[in-house]
Design an enzyme around this catalytic site. Sequence first.
Site, PDB file in Angstrom:
ATOM      1  N   ARG A 220       0.812  -1.222   0.000  1.00  0.00           N
ATOM      2  CA  ARG A 220       0.000   0.000   0.000  1.00  0.00           C
ATOM      3  C   ARG A 220       0.844   1.270   0.000  1.00  0.00           C
ATOM      4  NH1 ARG A 220      -5.512  -0.753   1.403  1.00  0.00           N
ATOM      5  NH2 ARG A 220      -6.079  -2.720   0.460  1.00  0.00           N
TER       6      ARG A 220
ATOM      7  N   ARG B  45      -3.326   6.425   0.133  1.00  0.00           N
ATOM      8  CA  ARG B  45      -3.763   7.594   0.884  1.00  0.00           C
ATOM      9  C   ARG B  45      -2.751   8.234   1.814  1.00  0.00           C
ATOM     10  NH1 ARG B  45      -8.884   5.105   3.174  1.00  0.00           N
ATOM     11  NH2 ARG B  45      -7.345   3.439   3.137  1.00  0.00           N
TER      12      ARG B  45
ATOM     13  N   ARG C 240      -6.376  11.548  -7.189  1.00  0.00           N
ATOM     14  CA  ARG C 240      -7.564  10.703  -7.138  1.00  0.00           C
ATOM     15  C   ARG C 240      -8.862  11.506  -6.935  1.00  0.00           C
ATOM     16  NH1 ARG C 240      -8.887   6.260  -4.812  1.00  0.00           N
ATOM     17  NH2 ARG C 240     -10.936   7.117  -5.236  1.00  0.00           N
TER      18      ARG C 240
ATOM     19  N   ASP D 115      -6.496  -3.172  -7.692  1.00  0.00           N
ATOM     20  CA  ASP D 115      -7.105  -3.755  -6.500  1.00  0.00           C
ATOM     21  C   ASP D 115      -7.374  -5.223  -6.759  1.00  0.00           C
ATOM     22  OD1 ASP D 115      -8.297  -2.698  -3.773  1.00  0.00           O
ATOM     23  OD2 ASP D 115      -9.536  -4.355  -4.474  1.00  0.00           O
TER      24      ASP D 115
ATOM     25  N   TYR E 245     -14.819 -11.677   0.172  1.00  0.00           N
ATOM     26  CA  TYR E 245     -15.569 -10.470  -0.225  1.00  0.00           C
ATOM     27  C   TYR E 245     -16.860 -10.846  -0.948  1.00  0.00           C
ATOM     28  CZ  TYR E 245     -11.750  -7.543   1.310  1.00  0.00           C
ATOM     29  OH  TYR E 245     -10.820  -6.915   2.091  1.00  0.00           O
TER      30      TYR E 245
END
Length: 349
Positions: free
Chosen positions: A32, A36, A45, A81, A156
Site C-alpha cells: 500500500r 492515501r 484521485r 485492487d 468479499y
Amino acid sequence: MSAPASASPADSDLVRAARGLPVSRTPVWFMRQAGRSLPEYRELRAGTKMLDACQDPDLITEITLQPVRRHGVDAAIFFSDIVLPLVVAGVDIEIKPGIGPVIADPVRSVADVDALPDLDPAQLGFLETAVRRLVGELGATPLIGFAGAPFTLATYLIEGGPSKEHARTKAFMYAEPEAWSRLLQKLSVSSSTFLRTQVDAGASAVQLFDSWAGVLSAVDYAERVLPHSRAVFDGLGGRDVPRIHFGVGTGELLPLIGDAGADVVGVDWRLPLDEAARRVGPGRSLQGNLDPAVLLADRETVDREVRRVVEQGKAARGHVFNLGHGVLPDTDPGVLTHVTELVHELTSA
Ligand code: CP3
C-alpha cells in the site's frame, strides 16, 4: 528517484533477494505504498472513483510511480485492487472509501457460483497498456504485479463486503464443498489471467495476496484453499519471475503458504522473522515484517524496530524489507522515506 543498484529489473536487489542471491543492500518496498498516505495521491484521485482510476492507464502509471519517486523504494507495486478482475468481468462491486469492496449481490448459493461471469483476457487491454508504460518509465526498478488469492476474494464475494470473522465464508466452505471448490477454481482462473497479463507485459515479480487466510485452520487451509492458490501460481507456467505469497495472521500456515509455490513468503508482524525462517524452511526468502503501527510512533521506536527486523531478517535465505501489512492511511510519508534510507544504510556492503 535514487540511483538504481542494477542495470535491469531482472537483476535488481528485489529479484535477487527473492531468489536468495547476494544483494547490494536489502531491498525495501511497502504494501500500500501507493495510496492515501501520499498527498499527491489524494490530489490525483480527487473526483475519480477508485475502480475507475484502476482502469485508467494514465492514472495507474502516475499513482504507481509516486511512491517510487518520493521514497526511493526498490520496487513499484502496480496500482490496482484485488477485486479488479471481478469488476472487469462484470461483477457489480464498488470500493467504498474507508470501507473497502462492497458487492451488490453476494454469492450465497450454488446457483450464484455458477452465475459468476468469467473474465475474458481481451478485456484487459488497459492493464497491458499500463504495465508496458510503467516498465518503460521505471527503468531498472522492478514492477511487482499482483492478484488476490481465491480465498480472500471469496470472502468479499460471500460476505458482501469486508468482515472480521468471515463466518459466512467458512459456513459456505463447510456446507457446500463442491460449490466452494468450483468458486475457488473460477477465482483462481481469473487471478491467474490477471497475473499472467501483468507478467507478459513486463512485470518483474508477482505477489499473491491472501490477506485473510489466517482465519483458517491449517487443515482447512491445506485441503480447501491451498490447491487453488497453487493453481494461480501454476497458471504462470514457466514465466521466470519470483513469486511472493502473503497473508495476515498466518503464523501457523507459513510452511503451507510456501508450499503453494512461493519463492518468498510474506510475514506479518506477529512472528519474528528468525522464527518465521525456521517455520518456512531453507528454500524460500522472506518478506516483512515491521508492524505498520510502529510508523505512527516516535523516531527512536521506529529506528529500533527497523533495526530489529533487519537483524532478524538475516536468518532468512533472502530478505525483502516490508511492513507486516499495508501502510496505514495516517502514516507520515516522511517516515516511509526515512525507513527506506535506514534499511539501505544498515545493509549496504
Ligand atoms: O500501494 C499498493 O499496495 C497498490 C495497490 C493496492 C491497492 N489494493 C490499492 C487500494 C493493492 C496491492 C491492493 C490490494 C488489496 N485490496 C488487498 C490485499 C492487500 C491487503 O491490504 O491485505 C485487499 C484485501 C484489498 C481490498 C481493499 N481495497 C480494501 C480492504 C480496501 C481499503 C478500504 C479503505 O478505504 O480503507 C481497498 C481500497 C483500496 N485499494 C485503496 C487503495 C489505494 C483505498 C481507496 C482509495 O484510495 O480511495
